[in-house]
Design a protein around this motif. Structure first.
Motif, mmCIF file in Angstrom:
data_model
loop_
_atom_site.group_PDB
_atom_site.id
_atom_site.type_symbol
_atom_site.label_atom_id
_atom_site.label_comp_id
_atom_site.label_asym_id
_atom_site.label_seq_id
_atom_site.Cartn_x
_atom_site.Cartn_y
_atom_site.Cartn_z
ATOM 1 N N LEU A 65 49.519 52.823 -60.603
ATOM 2 C CA LEU A 65 50.200 52.268 -59.433
ATOM 3 C C LEU A 65 51.713 52.388 -59.580
ATOM 4 N N MET A 66 52.246 52.026 -60.751
ATOM 5 C CA MET A 66 53.697 52.079 -60.957
ATOM 6 C C MET A 66 54.220 53.510 -60.902
ATOM 7 N N ILE A 67 53.521 54.430 -61.578
ATOM 8 C CA ILE A 67 53.977 55.823 -61.588
ATOM 9 C C ILE A 67 53.830 56.443 -60.205
ATOM 10 N N GLY A 68 52.747 56.112 -59.494
ATOM 11 C CA GLY A 68 52.564 56.618 -58.139
ATOM 12 C C GLY A 68 53.671 56.163 -57.213
ATOM 13 N N LEU A 69 54.054 54.879 -57.308
ATOM 14 C CA LEU A 69 55.144 54.362 -56.479
ATOM 15 C C LEU A 69 56.461 55.045 -56.828
ATOM 16 N N LEU A 70 56.676 55.286 -58.110
ATOM 17 C CA LEU A 70 57.915 55.936 -58.548
ATOM 18 C C LEU A 70 57.997 57.376 -58.031
#
Length: 290
Positions: free
Chosen positions: A88-93
């Motif tokens: 989720l964090m990497i996708g948002l980034l």
């Protein structure tokens, strides 16, 4: 209904239904039947001896199988805990339009997923080597104690989790990014007009509207991790001391090394029921329509 139209419909459906029956339904039914019999892999099917649920009773009397079942759940839960927030964090980034080189980063993240699992396991076996592996070489360079990695009772399972995260993270990141592209920018513009900050947009717009994508990730990841086999077979063979033994490997060992197809089929059917149960449960919890 029009008879010619009915025949046409059946004609179009028959190839798919036939393949489904041959490669999915029939193997499941055959496994269920074999699990009710005593049968050696070295003898023909005609020599099966019906024993009812005796195989199920026997495998649940085995401490090795119960340990394998526990290890399977532990491996799956550890992957879920690590992978869901990370993807989720990497996708948002990577979804941020201002980020330079994000296409290259997405490609590099996804590349490990398309590499065969056996090849990945062999490479990571070298990386984890306690004698000459790069990981311990790096620790030694910084004067830190070296680790046993796959040879440690406490570290072996987590080492396999790290391997799986490295290989499959890119796939789940791509799913998160795909879910983000489906969210209309109108929601964010309306939230900005109302004075919402970035965190409020994240928790009240982005995450709720990613529910379908995240539920898909959880379901697919659960199915894949409960059936893990390749890295166990290549790297640990269930060791040390059964600390990485999982149901799929124990099933293989029982069938092909000990020739007990009846008990192995019982394990396979138990694993099938476990996967089916958690899949249905997660679909109910997330209330999706896949």
């Amino acid at each position: 209904m029009n008879k010619p139209r009915t025949l046409t419909t059946l004609g179009f459906l028959s190839p798919g239904v036939g393949l489904l029956a041959v490669f999915i339904i029939f193997p499941i039914l055959l496994t269920a039947w074999v699990s009710l019999n005593h049968w050696s892999m070295m003898t023909p099917l005609s020599e099966m001896n019906y024993v009812g649920f005796e195989n199920y009773a026997r495998i649940f009397d085995q401490e090795t199988f119960k340990k394998a079942l526990l290890n399977t759940f532990s491996y799956s839960i550890a992957n879920l805990i690590v992978m869901i927030p990370l993807s989720l964090m990497i996708g948002l980034l990577l979804y941020q339009a201002a980020l330079k080189g994000k296409a290259l980063v997405r490609t590099l993240l996804f590349l490990p997923y398309i590499i065969p699992s056996v090849a990945v396991a062999i490479v990571w076996g070298y990386l984890y080597s306690p004698m000459y592996g790069p990981f311990n070489e790096i620790l030694s360079f910084f004067h830190l104690p070296t680790q046993e990695w796959l040879g440690s009772l406490d570290q072996a399972m987590m080492s396999l989790v790290i391997l799986n995260v490295w290989q499959t993270l890119g796939y789940y990141v791509v799913i998160v990014i795909a879910g983000l592209t489906e969210i209309s920018q109108d929601y964010y513009e309306a939230a900005s007009i109302d004075g919402a900050n970035a965190f409020q947009k994240l928790f009240h717009i982005t995450i709720p509207l990613l529910k379908r994508s995240m539920s898909f990730i959880v379901i697919i990841m659960t199915i894949n991790t409960l059936q893990v086999f390749d890295p166990i077979y290549v790297l640990t063979q269930g060791g040390p001391a059964n600390s990485t033994n999982v149901v799929s490997f124990h099933m293989y060992d029982t069938a092909f090394n000990f020739g007990n197809a009846g008990q192995a089929s019982a394990m396979a059917f138990i694993l099938y029921l476990v996967v089916l149960f958690f899949t249905i449960l997660q679909l109910r919890l997330f209330k999706t329509d896949y």
